[in-house]
Design a protein around this motif. Structure first.
Motif, short mmCIF file in Angstrom:
data_model
loop_
_atom_site.label_atom_id
_atom_site.label_comp_id
_atom_site.label_asym_id
_atom_site.label_seq_id
_atom_site.Cartn_x
_atom_site.Cartn_y
_atom_site.Cartn_z
N THR A 145 15.72 7.60 -14.33
CA THR A 145 14.34 7.19 -14.60
C THR A 145 13.73 8.02 -15.72
O THR A 145 13.03 7.50 -16.59
CB THR A 145 13.49 7.33 -13.33
OG1 THR A 145 14.08 6.56 -12.28
CG2 THR A 145 12.07 6.84 -13.56
N ASP A 205 17.05 -3.75 -11.60
CA ASP A 205 16.70 -4.55 -12.79
C ASP A 205 16.55 -6.03 -12.44
O ASP A 205 15.59 -6.69 -12.86
CB ASP A 205 17.77 -4.38 -13.87
CG ASP A 205 17.72 -3.01 -14.53
OD1 ASP A 205 16.65 -2.37 -14.48
OD2 ASP A 205 18.74 -2.58 -15.08
N ARG A 209 8.35 -8.04 -9.25
CA ARG A 209 8.18 -6.75 -9.90
C ARG A 209 7.23 -5.86 -9.10
O ARG A 209 6.22 -6.32 -8.58
CB ARG A 209 7.68 -6.94 -11.34
CG ARG A 209 7.75 -5.66 -12.15
CD ARG A 209 7.68 -5.93 -13.65
NE ARG A 209 7.91 -4.70 -14.40
CZ ARG A 209 9.09 -4.25 -14.71
NH1 ARG A 209 10.18 -4.92 -14.35
NH2 ARG A 209 9.24 -3.13 -15.39
N ARG A 228 15.00 6.93 -19.00
CA ARG A 228 14.60 5.55 -19.27
C ARG A 228 15.78 4.66 -19.65
O ARG A 228 15.60 3.59 -20.21
CB ARG A 228 13.52 5.50 -20.38
CG ARG A 228 12.25 6.24 -20.01
CD ARG A 228 11.18 6.05 -21.06
NE ARG A 228 9.97 6.77 -20.70
CZ ARG A 228 8.85 6.76 -21.44
NH1 ARG A 228 8.81 6.07 -22.57
NH2 ARG A 228 7.79 7.43 -21.05
N THR A 231 5.43 -0.41 -13.01
CA THR A 231 6.11 0.18 -14.17
C THR A 231 7.51 0.67 -13.83
O THR A 231 8.45 0.47 -14.60
CB THR A 231 5.29 1.36 -14.72
OG1 THR A 231 3.97 0.91 -15.03
CG2 THR A 231 5.94 1.93 -15.97
N PHE A 232 7.66 1.32 -12.70
CA PHE A 232 8.96 1.88 -12.32
C PHE A 232 9.67 1.01 -11.28
O PHE A 232 10.39 1.51 -10.42
CB PHE A 232 8.76 3.30 -11.76
CG PHE A 232 8.17 4.25 -12.76
CD1 PHE A 232 8.94 4.76 -13.79
CD2 PHE A 232 6.84 4.63 -12.67
CE1 PHE A 232 8.40 5.64 -14.72
CE2 PHE A 232 6.28 5.50 -13.58
CZ PHE A 232 7.07 6.01 -14.62
N SER A 233 9.48 -0.29 -11.40
CA SER A 233 10.03 -1.23 -10.42
C SER A 233 11.54 -1.08 -10.23
O SER A 233 12.01 -0.97 -9.08
CB SER A 233 9.70 -2.66 -10.82
OG SER A 233 10.21 -3.57 -9.88
N SER A 237 13.76 -6.88 -9.88
CA SER A 237 12.45 -6.86 -10.55
C SER A 237 12.18 -8.18 -11.27
O SER A 237 11.01 -8.51 -11.53
CB SER A 237 12.39 -5.70 -11.56
OG SER A 237 12.51 -4.45 -10.89
N GLY A 278 18.63 4.03 -17.25
CA GLY A 278 19.34 4.30 -16.01
C GLY A 278 20.80 3.89 -16.03
O GLY A 278 21.69 4.69 -15.77
N SER A 328 13.52 1.46 -10.66
CA SER A 328 13.82 2.73 -9.99
C SER A 328 13.40 2.70 -8.52
O SER A 328 14.10 3.25 -7.66
CB SER A 328 13.11 3.88 -10.71
OG SER A 328 13.56 4.00 -12.03
N ILE A 329 12.29 2.05 -8.24
CA ILE A 329 11.83 1.94 -6.85
C ILE A 329 12.83 1.14 -6.03
O ILE A 329 13.23 1.53 -4.93
CB ILE A 329 10.43 1.31 -6.78
CG1 ILE A 329 9.39 2.23 -7.43
CG2 ILE A 329 10.04 1.00 -5.33
CD1 ILE A 329 8.02 1.61 -7.57
#
Length: 452
Positions: free
Chosen positions: A355, A129, A136, A358, A139-141, A132, A360, A143-144
């Motif tokens: 993820t 979080d 960033r 949504r 969209t799934f930054s 990012s 986490g 989680s990546i």
């Protein structure tokens, strides 16, 4: 049984053909590890909640002081267990001696699938979080970032103990220095005297303490390095006292800085208290600094949690043939490689789960809390059981004011177990179900060993 015989029985758990954990961690290493675990995401998220429930500036500081005292009580209990029964499995070994193999297996299973891996995923999500906010990745930054952090830190710990502990030392030093900078800036700011319109009722004080103790959680991980710390009869207790003392001072100072820089009312309604403080002092560059600080803080906590988590998996692999592949300790590097790999895989799977929901961070808190406090309570009870069952064993450290001290610790754990069941959602049910799913595996292992 003499102390020598006691240690001998522990060492027999490790096959002579295999490498075993070495006493290669110094006192500073242990302190850095504990501080790295405890000072994670909590101190950047819970102070606003505590301020809201406490109702006054004095109460805020008092709650954080009480949190340190309660942690000290628990640390004294763990210090006796860890110095009397030094073992790489930590609480797994205490529960095994006190309640038998079955309870120990369920604890190790819970730690492998819920407690430790859930904590790793939770911290990795917070890292994602805030990373990012700096850069960033789509969209799934978050989680990546979380997945990459788990994979890289697991690999680093597999490479070797020296690399893992030096990474932890550097990350812990960076986060402490960053927090002290925030403290200095906050205390140097012009005092903000905003107060809450309504004072908190005594019914909300319990909630304030729940959030405080969540932020202090993690010092118990010292038990899992008891077999690897040098001069453990002295350094286990010293590492706990030094780290908890340092953490309590840091927590009191950072909350004092929040109160001085923002005022009680602004602190209580803040969604990102550290960011709001730095925004008021430095503007957006201050927010960037805090995001970087929190990313480093959670990265350090993630690394420390990965480091200690695999030790229980290794101990379980020593005792249960179904997981024997985890009971192998690589001599060079000195690390439980297969235990680390499985732990990393499960943590990555939980990142996927977080993820999909949504949510986490929230999902992982719900998932881990009830299971964690249940087994924490059993660990406290194990001290009382082992004192009665094994009075002949030499104890280099005895918890003071016995049995009042362990009973107080158990009462606190029981209260937090109750609170975690009442205030968490569906994630808590999932965590409990996963633990119960370990029972068929335990029965299957017993069946296999019976046929052997």
């Amino acid at each position: 049984m003499s102390r020598r015989e006691n240690y001998s029985s522990i060492e027999q758990l490790v096959s002579p053909e295999k490498a075993a954990p070495q006493q290669s961690l110094t006192l500073p290493d242990a302190v850095a590890l504990i501080i790295g675990i405890v000072i994670g995401a909590g101190i950047f998220q819970t102070p606003a909640l505590v301020a809201n429930y406490a109702g006054s500036e004095l109460a805020v500081l008092l709650f954080w002081l009480i949190g340190g005292a309660v942690s000290l009580v628990g640390a004294l209990c763990y210090a006796e267990l860890a110095t009397t029964y030094p073992h790489v499995g930590g609480a797994y070994y205490y529960l095994k001696r006190a309640f038998g193999r079955e309870v120990a297996f369920l604890f190790a299973w819970a730690r492998m699938t819920v407690i430790q891996t859930g904590s790793i995923a939770l911290l990795a999500f917070v890292f994602g979080d805030y990373a990012s906010q700096i850069w960033r990745l789509g969209t799934f930054s978050p989680s990546i970032y979380a997945a990459v952090a788990i994979a890289l830190l697991t690999a680093l710990n597999i490479v070797g103990l020296q690399q893992g502990k030096w990474t932890q030392n550097l990350l812990s030093a960076a986060k402490v220095l960053g927090l002290l900078l925030v403290v200095i800036l906050g205390l140097a700011a012009t005092p903000n005297t905003s107060t809450l319109v309504e004072s908190a009722s005594s019914g909300t004080w319990g909630l304030a303490l729940v959030f405080v103790l969540l932020s202090y959680g993690g010092w118990n991980e010292a038990a899992y390095i008891s077999a690897e710390i040098q001069n453990r009869q002295r350094n286990i207790l010293r590492s706990l006292l030094i780290s908890i003392g340092a953490i309590a001072v840091i927590y009191l100072l950072i909350n004092w800085a929040y109160l001085r820089g923002l005022g009680l009312a602004n602190m209580a309604k803040s969604e990102a208290v550290a960011a709001d403080l730095m925004r008021s002092l430095w503007g957006e560059p201050g927010v960037f600094f805090v995001s970087l600080l929190i990313a480093i803080s959670t990265l350090g906590a993630t690394n420390a949690t990965i480091f200690t988590g695999a030790r229980t998996n290794y101990a379980m692999g020593q005792d249960f043939s179904l997981f024997s592949f985890m009971g192998r300790w690589q001599q060079r590097p000195s690390t439980p490689t297969y235990a680390l790999l499985l732990q990393g895989a499960i943590a990555l799977a939980l990142v996927v789960l977080g993820t999909l929901t949504r949510k986490g961070f929230e999902t992982m808190v719900d998932y881990t809390a009830p299971v964690f406090w249940f087994f924490f309570l059993l660990s406290g009870v194990s001290l009382i059981v082992l004192r009665k069952r094994e009075p002949h064993i030499t104890r280099s450290f005895r918890v003071p004011f016995y049995p009042f001290t362990p009973l107080l610790f158990c009462a606190v754990c029981g209260y937090l177990l109750y609170s975690s069941l009442v205030y968490t959602g569906i994630g808590a049910v999932v965590g409990v179900v996963v633990v119960v799913a370990g029972i068929p595996l335990l029965l299957w292992n017993s069946y296999r060993q019976g046929r052997a």
